[in-house]
Design a protein around this motif. Structure first.
Motif, PDB file in Angstrom:
ATOM      1  N   GLY A  37     -54.520 -98.012  -2.070  1.00 20.81           N
ATOM      2  CA  GLY A  37     -53.866 -98.230  -3.251  1.00 20.81           C
ATOM      3  C   GLY A  37     -52.303 -98.550  -2.790  1.00 20.81           C
ATOM      4  N   ASP A  38     -51.482 -97.837  -3.359  1.00 22.67           N
ATOM      5  CA  ASP A  38     -50.051 -98.226  -3.122  1.00 22.67           C
ATOM      6  C   ASP A  38     -49.563 -97.337  -2.109  1.00 22.67           C
ATOM      7  N   ALA A  39     -50.239 -96.870  -1.318  1.00 20.97           N
ATOM      8  CA  ALA A  39     -49.547 -96.000  -0.004  1.00 20.97           C
ATOM      9  C   ALA A  39     -50.270 -96.329   1.256  1.00 20.97           C
ATOM     10  N   VAL A  40     -49.813 -96.046   2.294  1.00 25.23           N
ATOM     11  CA  VAL A  40     -50.245 -95.944   3.395  1.00 25.23           C
ATOM     12  C   VAL A  40     -50.626 -94.723   4.075  1.00 25.23           C
ATOM     13  N   ILE A  41     -51.683 -94.722   4.893  1.00 26.58           N
ATOM     14  CA  ILE A  41     -51.973 -93.126   5.307  1.00 26.58           C
ATOM     15  C   ILE A  41     -52.165 -93.364   6.912  1.00 26.58           C
ATOM     16  N   LEU A  42     -51.483 -92.495   7.630  1.00 26.05           N
ATOM     17  CA  LEU A  42     -51.685 -92.461   9.082  1.00 26.05           C
ATOM     18  C   LEU A  42     -51.956 -90.993   9.543  1.00 26.05           C
ATOM     19  N   GLU A  43     -53.300 -90.749   9.992  1.00 26.33           N
ATOM     20  CA  GLU A  43     -53.701 -89.316  10.263  1.00 26.33           C
ATOM     21  C   GLU A  43     -53.975 -89.415  11.996  1.00 26.33           C
ATOM     22  N   ILE A  44     -53.505 -88.516  12.569  1.00 22.37           N
ATOM     23  CA  ILE A  44     -53.645 -88.231  14.054  1.00 22.37           C
ATOM     24  C   ILE A  44     -54.288 -87.060  14.135  1.00 22.37           C
ATOM     25  N   ARG A  45     -55.536 -86.889  14.928  1.00 22.79           N
ATOM     26  CA  ARG A  45     -56.405 -85.731  14.868  1.00 22.79           C
ATOM     27  C   ARG A  45     -56.640 -85.450  16.376  1.00 22.79           C
ATOM     28  N   ASP A  46     -56.614 -84.491  16.895  1.00 21.93           N
ATOM     29  CA  ASP A  46     -57.129 -83.856  18.113  1.00 21.93           C
ATOM     30  C   ASP A  46     -58.311 -83.065  18.039  1.00 21.93           C
ATOM     31  N   PHE A  47     -59.224 -82.842  18.996  1.00 19.51           N
ATOM     32  CA  PHE A  47     -60.158 -82.008  19.071  1.00 19.51           C
ATOM     33  C   PHE A  47     -59.919 -81.039  20.200  1.00 19.51           C
ATOM     34  N   GLY A  48     -58.922 -80.373  20.106  1.00 13.60           N
ATOM     35  CA  GLY A  48     -58.454 -79.311  21.117  1.00 13.60           C
ATOM     36  C   GLY A  48     -58.570 -77.761  20.481  1.00 13.60           C
ATOM     37  N   LYS A  49     -57.661 -76.928  21.084  1.00 11.53           N
ATOM     38  CA  LYS A  49     -57.899 -75.715  20.659  1.00 11.53           C
ATOM     39  C   LYS A  49     -57.367 -74.981  19.504  1.00 11.53           C
ATOM     40  N   GLY A  50     -56.534 -76.088  18.772  1.00 13.79           N
ATOM     41  CA  GLY A  50     -56.041 -75.634  17.441  1.00 13.79           C
ATOM     42  C   GLY A  50     -54.701 -75.112  17.472  1.00 13.79           C
ATOM     43  N   ILE A  51     -54.043 -74.662  16.416  1.00 15.40           N
ATOM     44  CA  ILE A  51     -52.745 -73.930  16.398  1.00 15.40           C
ATOM     45  C   ILE A  51     -53.140 -72.590  16.101  1.00 15.40           C
ATOM     46  N   PRO A  52     -52.600 -71.436  16.629  1.00 14.15           N
ATOM     47  CA  PRO A  52     -52.793 -70.122  15.962  1.00 14.15           C
ATOM     48  C   PRO A  52     -52.231 -70.168  14.529  1.00 14.15           C
ATOM     49  N   GLU A  53     -53.050 -69.151  13.951  1.00 17.49           N
ATOM     50  CA  GLU A  53     -52.657 -68.977  12.405  1.00 17.49           C
ATOM     51  C   GLU A  53     -51.182 -68.652  12.049  1.00 17.49           C
ATOM     52  N   GLU A  54     -50.974 -67.684  12.855  1.00 15.17           N
ATOM     53  CA  GLU A  54     -49.130 -67.216  12.848  1.00 15.17           C
ATOM     54  C   GLU A  54     -48.221 -68.563  13.125  1.00 15.17           C
ATOM     55  N   ARG A  55     -48.490 -69.265  14.156  1.00 16.25           N
ATOM     56  CA  ARG A  55     -47.684 -70.449  14.598  1.00 16.25           C
ATOM     57  C   ARG A  55     -47.937 -71.393  13.261  1.00 16.25           C
ATOM     58  N   LEU A  56     -48.960 -71.660  12.729  1.00 14.65           N
ATOM     59  CA  LEU A  56     -49.323 -72.649  11.773  1.00 14.65           C
ATOM     60  C   LEU A  56     -48.597 -72.332  10.453  1.00 14.65           C
ATOM     61  N   ARG A  57     -48.268 -71.203  10.039  1.00 17.46           N
ATOM     62  CA  ARG A  57     -47.573 -70.593   9.064  1.00 17.46           C
ATOM     63  C   ARG A  57     -45.896 -71.014   9.429  1.00 17.46           C
ATOM     64  N   LEU A  58     -45.699 -70.796  10.400  1.00 16.53           N
ATOM     65  CA  LEU A  58     -44.429 -71.187  10.763  1.00 16.53           C
ATOM     66  C   LEU A  58     -43.926 -72.694  10.808  1.00 16.53           C
ATOM     67  N   LEU A  59     -45.112 -73.389  11.143  1.00 16.82           N
ATOM     68  CA  LEU A  59     -44.907 -74.867  10.916  1.00 16.82           C
ATOM     69  C   LEU A  59     -44.819 -75.500   9.524  1.00 16.82           C
ATOM     70  N   HIS A  60     -45.448 -74.666   8.790  1.00 19.81           N
ATOM     71  CA  HIS A  60     -45.624 -75.172   7.042  1.00 19.81           C
ATOM     72  C   HIS A  60     -44.311 -74.723   6.349  1.00 19.81           C
ATOM     73  N   GLY A  61     -43.371 -73.804   7.259  1.00 17.60           N
ATOM     74  CA  GLY A  61     -42.211 -73.459   6.644  1.00 17.60           C
ATOM     75  C   GLY A  61     -40.906 -74.368   7.028  1.00 17.60           C
ATOM     76  N   VAL A  62     -39.871 -74.138   7.144  1.00 17.71           N
ATOM     77  CA  VAL A  62     -38.680 -75.068   7.215  1.00 17.71           C
ATOM     78  C   VAL A  62     -37.638 -74.360   8.034  1.00 17.71           C
ATOM     79  N   THR A  63     -38.307 -73.507   8.876  1.00 18.37           N
ATOM     80  CA  THR A  63     -37.122 -72.665   9.969  1.00 18.37           C
ATOM     81  C   THR A  63     -37.117 -73.310  11.024  1.00 18.37           C
ATOM     82  N   ALA A  64     -36.095 -72.909  12.089  1.00 18.38           N
ATOM     83  CA  ALA A  64     -35.882 -73.393  13.333  1.00 18.38           C
ATOM     84  C   ALA A  64     -37.145 -73.505  14.247  1.00 18.38           C
ATOM     85  N   GLU A  65     -37.997 -72.500  13.741  1.00 19.65           N
ATOM     86  CA  GLU A  65     -39.272 -72.457  14.745  1.00 19.65           C
ATOM     87  C   GLU A  65     -40.144 -73.644  14.514  1.00 19.65           C
ATOM     88  N   THR A  66     -40.000 -74.402  13.706  1.00 17.62           N
ATOM     89  CA  THR A  66     -40.860 -75.692  13.459  1.00 17.62           C
ATOM     90  C   THR A  66     -40.597 -76.630  14.493  1.00 17.62           C
TER      91      THR A  66
END
Length: 263
Positions: free
Chosen positions: A178-207
């Motif tokens: 449509g009126d947008a472009v989408i770039l998706e990068i996916r790996d098939f590795g071990k994934g991100i731990p849930e606690e770390r993922l929550r931090l990445l979804h936030g806006v703290t310096a931990e990201t």
């Protein structure tokens, strides 16, 4: 008395909210400006490496070739000169790679799709990670700031895949929808731990600086950056709206879209 104090506190809180919003907007403007300056410095450094250091090494190779002719009758000297030639070739290759990684000429000359294919191919060779790429390539160029932002997201995401995922395989999809472009990068590795993922979804310096930079690039373009992760791997998706241009087909990745799109 109580009502007066309450009204005073409410007024102070409102002023604080306004001040916070103003400071946040100023900080975002400064961040966007810093990212643009960074991109311009990368372009300049890449050009300087190619035009100065690269040319100096090319001149060195000419001199070495002349020395080889002079030293033909002296095997020991010829061996040393040949070694210097090999080192010069190695340095030229490293300078070229460094220059292109800072700012690939393809990005300016033919656009994001071809620059992305070049970068993905080189990344696969350097990292040993098998990357399957489906890059929709069209004759229509994207806005320059969109192409730069998408390329930096691609670079940072693949760097994270190499450093953190432990994956041996990855996939990349790029398509206009449509009126947008989408770039998706996916790996098939071990994934991100849930606690770390929550931090990445936030806006703290931990990201981290890299993720913060990607988010700011998307925010400046009114786009969004999404992270999904589970035990099967991690997906980074950048979506950027385009204000003009014809509408496209639904999000599919047909067989004809391949790594050879620029060939």
């Amino acid at each position: 008395m109580w009502i007066a104090k309450h009204l005073k506190l409410s007024h102070a809180y409102s002023e604080l909210e306004i001040l916070t919003a103003e400071r946040t907007a100023e900080l975002q403007k400064l961040t966007h400006r810093l990212l643009r300056v960074q991109d311009e410095e990368r372009r300049k450094l890449a050009r300087d490496l190619h035009d100065t250091t690269g040319q100096t090494l090319a001149a060195l190779k000419i001199s070495v070739a002349q020395l080889q002719d002079t030293c033909k009758e002296v095997p020991a000297a010829l061996a040393i000169v040949s070694e210097v030639e090999q080192l010069a070739d190695q340095a030229i290759g490293e300078i070229r790679t460094m220059s292109y990684l800072l700012h690939p000429p393809l990005l300016d000359e033919v656009g994001f799709a071809c620059a992305a294919e070049w970068y993905i191919e080189g990344f696969a060779k350097r990292s040993g990670i098998n990357v399957r790429a489906e890059i929709a390539n069209s004759r229509e160029r994207l806005p320059r700031n969109v192409e730069i932002a998408l390329f930096r997201v691609l670079q940072e995401s693949l760097t994270n895949v190499h450093r953190h995922s432990g994956a041996s395989d990855a996939s990349i999809h790029f398509q206009r929808v449509g009126d947008a472009v989408i770039l998706e990068i996916r790996d098939f590795g071990k994934g991100i731990p849930e606690e770390r993922l929550r931090l990445l979804h936030g806006v703290t310096a931990e990201t981290g600086v890299g993720l913060a930079g990607m988010r700011e690039r998307m925010r400046e373009l009114n786009g969004r950056l999404e992270i999904e992760s589970d035990g099967c791997g991690t997906s980074m998706r950048a979506t950027v709206p385009l204000s003009t241009g014809p509408r496209s087909v639904p999000l599919t990745f047909p067989e004809e879209v391949s790594q050879s799109a620029c060939a």
